[in-house]
Scaffold this motif. Sequence first.
Motif, PDB file in Angstrom:
ATOM      1  N   SER A 134      16.312 -37.109 -17.816  1.00  0.00           N
ATOM      2  CA  SER A 134      17.031 -37.027 -16.544  1.00  0.00           C
ATOM      3  C   SER A 134      16.779 -35.698 -15.826  1.00  0.00           C
ATOM      4  CB  SER A 134      18.531 -37.185 -16.812  1.00  0.00           C
ATOM      5  OG  SER A 134      19.286 -36.787 -15.699  1.00  0.00           O
ATOM      6  N   ALA A 135      16.431 -35.789 -14.546  1.00  0.00           N
ATOM      7  CA  ALA A 135      16.251 -34.586 -13.727  1.00  0.00           C
ATOM      8  C   ALA A 135      17.580 -33.847 -13.600  1.00  0.00           C
ATOM      9  CB  ALA A 135      15.709 -34.957 -12.350  1.00  0.00           C
ATOM     10  N   GLY A 136      18.670 -34.594 -13.577  1.00  0.00           N
ATOM     11  CA  GLY A 136      19.999 -33.975 -13.513  1.00  0.00           C
ATOM     12  C   GLY A 136      20.300 -33.143 -14.744  1.00  0.00           C
ATOM     13  N   GLN A 137      19.896 -33.637 -15.907  1.00  0.00           N
ATOM     14  CA  GLN A 137      20.102 -32.873 -17.136  1.00  0.00           C
ATOM     15  C   GLN A 137      19.263 -31.600 -17.128  1.00  0.00           C
ATOM     16  OE1 GLN A 137      22.414 -33.133 -19.272  1.00  0.00           O
ATOM     17  NE2 GLN A 137      23.165 -35.139 -18.706  1.00  0.00           N
ATOM     18  N   LEU A 138      18.055 -31.694 -16.626  1.00  0.00           N
ATOM     19  CA  LEU A 138      17.209 -30.489 -16.524  1.00  0.00           C
ATOM     20  C   LEU A 138      17.866 -29.463 -15.606  1.00  0.00           C
ATOM     21  CD1 LEU A 138      13.543 -31.786 -16.393  1.00  0.00           C
ATOM     22  CD2 LEU A 138      14.566 -30.299 -18.104  1.00  0.00           C
ATOM     23  N   SER A 139      18.446 -29.932 -14.526  1.00  0.00           N
ATOM     24  CA  SER A 139      19.139 -29.030 -13.604  1.00  0.00           C
ATOM     25  C   SER A 139      20.302 -28.338 -14.312  1.00  0.00           C
ATOM     26  CB  SER A 139      19.644 -29.820 -12.402  1.00  0.00           C
ATOM     27  OG  SER A 139      20.375 -28.993 -11.537  1.00  0.00           O
ATOM     28  N   LEU A 183      20.558 -27.759 -17.501  1.00  0.00           N
ATOM     29  CA  LEU A 183      19.983 -26.829 -18.476  1.00  0.00           C
ATOM     30  C   LEU A 183      19.512 -25.544 -17.794  1.00  0.00           C
ATOM     31  CD1 LEU A 183      18.055 -29.477 -20.541  1.00  0.00           C
ATOM     32  CD2 LEU A 183      19.837 -27.989 -21.461  1.00  0.00           C
ATOM     33  N   ARG A 184      18.920 -25.677 -16.616  1.00  0.00           N
ATOM     34  CA  ARG A 184      18.475 -24.483 -15.876  1.00  0.00           C
ATOM     35  C   ARG A 184      19.653 -23.581 -15.519  1.00  0.00           C
ATOM     36  NH1 ARG A 184      14.801 -28.133 -13.628  1.00  0.00           N
ATOM     37  NH2 ARG A 184      16.163 -28.596 -11.874  1.00  0.00           N
ATOM     38  N   LYS A 185      20.813 -24.181 -15.296  1.00  0.00           N
ATOM     39  CA  LYS A 185      22.017 -23.434 -14.922  1.00  0.00           C
ATOM     40  C   LYS A 185      22.854 -23.012 -16.130  1.00  0.00           C
ATOM     41  CE  LYS A 185      22.371 -26.026 -10.624  1.00  0.00           C
ATOM     42  NZ  LYS A 185      23.156 -27.073  -9.913  1.00  0.00           N
ATOM     43  N   ASN A 186      22.357 -23.301 -17.337  1.00  0.00           N
ATOM     44  CA  ASN A 186      23.113 -23.042 -18.570  1.00  0.00           C
ATOM     45  C   ASN A 186      24.477 -23.725 -18.537  1.00  0.00           C
ATOM     46  OD1 ASN A 186      21.158 -21.501 -19.936  1.00  0.00           O
ATOM     47  ND2 ASN A 186      21.747 -19.684 -18.805  1.00  0.00           N
ATOM     48  N   ALA A 187      24.524 -24.907 -17.934  1.00  0.00           N
ATOM     49  CA  ALA A 187      25.761 -25.684 -17.863  1.00  0.00           C
ATOM     50  C   ALA A 187      25.896 -26.527 -19.133  1.00  0.00           C
ATOM     51  CB  ALA A 187      25.737 -26.577 -16.625  1.00  0.00           C
ATOM     52  N   PHE A 188      27.027 -27.172 -19.268  1.00  0.00           N
ATOM     53  CA  PHE A 188      27.283 -27.996 -20.448  1.00  0.00           C
ATOM     54  C   PHE A 188      26.417 -29.248 -20.426  1.00  0.00           C
ATOM     55  CE2 PHE A 188      31.317 -25.699 -19.851  1.00  0.00           C
ATOM     56  CZ  PHE A 188      31.349 -25.043 -21.064  1.00  0.00           C
ATOM     57  N   VAL A 189      25.840 -29.568 -21.589  1.00  0.00           N
ATOM     58  CA  VAL A 189      25.108 -30.817 -21.771  1.00  0.00           C
ATOM     59  C   VAL A 189      25.587 -31.435 -23.083  1.00  0.00           C
ATOM     60  CG1 VAL A 189      23.051 -30.139 -20.465  1.00  0.00           C
ATOM     61  CG2 VAL A 189      23.147 -29.696 -22.908  1.00  0.00           C
ATOM     62  N   SER A 190      25.382 -32.719 -23.221  1.00  0.00           N
ATOM     63  CA  SER A 190      25.858 -33.423 -24.420  1.00  0.00           C
ATOM     64  C   SER A 190      24.960 -33.139 -25.623  1.00  0.00           C
ATOM     65  CB  SER A 190      25.905 -34.924 -24.155  1.00  0.00           C
ATOM     66  OG  SER A 190      24.589 -35.430 -24.067  1.00  0.00           O
ATOM     67  N   GLN A 249       8.411 -29.703 -17.329  1.00  0.00           N
ATOM     68  CA  GLN A 249       9.592 -30.410 -16.855  1.00  0.00           C
ATOM     69  C   GLN A 249       9.174 -31.743 -16.242  1.00  0.00           C
ATOM     70  OE1 GLN A 249      12.527 -28.034 -14.664  1.00  0.00           O
ATOM     71  NE2 GLN A 249      11.475 -26.199 -15.402  1.00  0.00           N
ATOM     72  N   TYR A 250       8.084 -31.750 -15.519  1.00  0.00           N
ATOM     73  CA  TYR A 250       7.570 -32.974 -14.927  1.00  0.00           C
ATOM     74  C   TYR A 250       7.261 -34.007 -16.015  1.00  0.00           C
ATOM     75  CZ  TYR A 250       4.588 -36.211 -12.382  1.00  0.00           C
ATOM     76  OH  TYR A 250       4.042 -37.344 -11.844  1.00  0.00           O
ATOM     77  N   SER A 251       6.638 -33.556 -17.091  1.00  0.00           N
ATOM     78  CA  SER A 251       6.305 -34.439 -18.202  1.00  0.00           C
ATOM     79  C   SER A 251       7.568 -35.007 -18.860  1.00  0.00           C
ATOM     80  CB  SER A 251       5.464 -33.699 -19.238  1.00  0.00           C
ATOM     81  OG  SER A 251       5.206 -34.505 -20.346  1.00  0.00           O
ATOM     82  N   LEU A 252       8.600 -34.185 -19.000  1.00  0.00           N
ATOM     83  CA  LEU A 252       9.856 -34.665 -19.570  1.00  0.00           C
ATOM     84  C   LEU A 252      10.407 -35.820 -18.741  1.00  0.00           C
ATOM     85  CD1 LEU A 252      11.899 -31.499 -20.641  1.00  0.00           C
ATOM     86  CD2 LEU A 252      10.892 -33.228 -22.121  1.00  0.00           C
ATOM     87  N   ILE A 253      10.357 -35.665 -17.431  1.00  0.00           N
ATOM     88  CA  ILE A 253      10.897 -36.687 -16.539  1.00  0.00           C
ATOM     89  C   ILE A 253       9.999 -37.923 -16.517  1.00  0.00           C
ATOM     90  CG2 ILE A 253      11.422 -37.227 -14.123  1.00  0.00           C
ATOM     91  CD1 ILE A 253      12.169 -34.180 -13.846  1.00  0.00           C
TER      92      ILE A 253
END
Length: 70
Positions: free
Chosen positions: A28-33, A35-42, A18-22
Amino acid sequence: MISYDKLWITMKTKEISQYSLIKDYHFSAGQLSRLRKNAFVSTHTIDMLCNILDCNVEDIMTFTKDISDV
């Protein structure tokens, strides 16, 4: 329901943290968050991950029919 459990497995297999992605890919750290919550992403986010990880959509997410939607 969409689950991103496979994403974390694929990231481990590809040795991308995850650190490498950022840091390296400016993800985006927000997008990772989300994804961790199985929330909607584009779909743009999904596309970025597939390109970074050199994988298919099926390697990062799964769909399970929610019983309450029936």
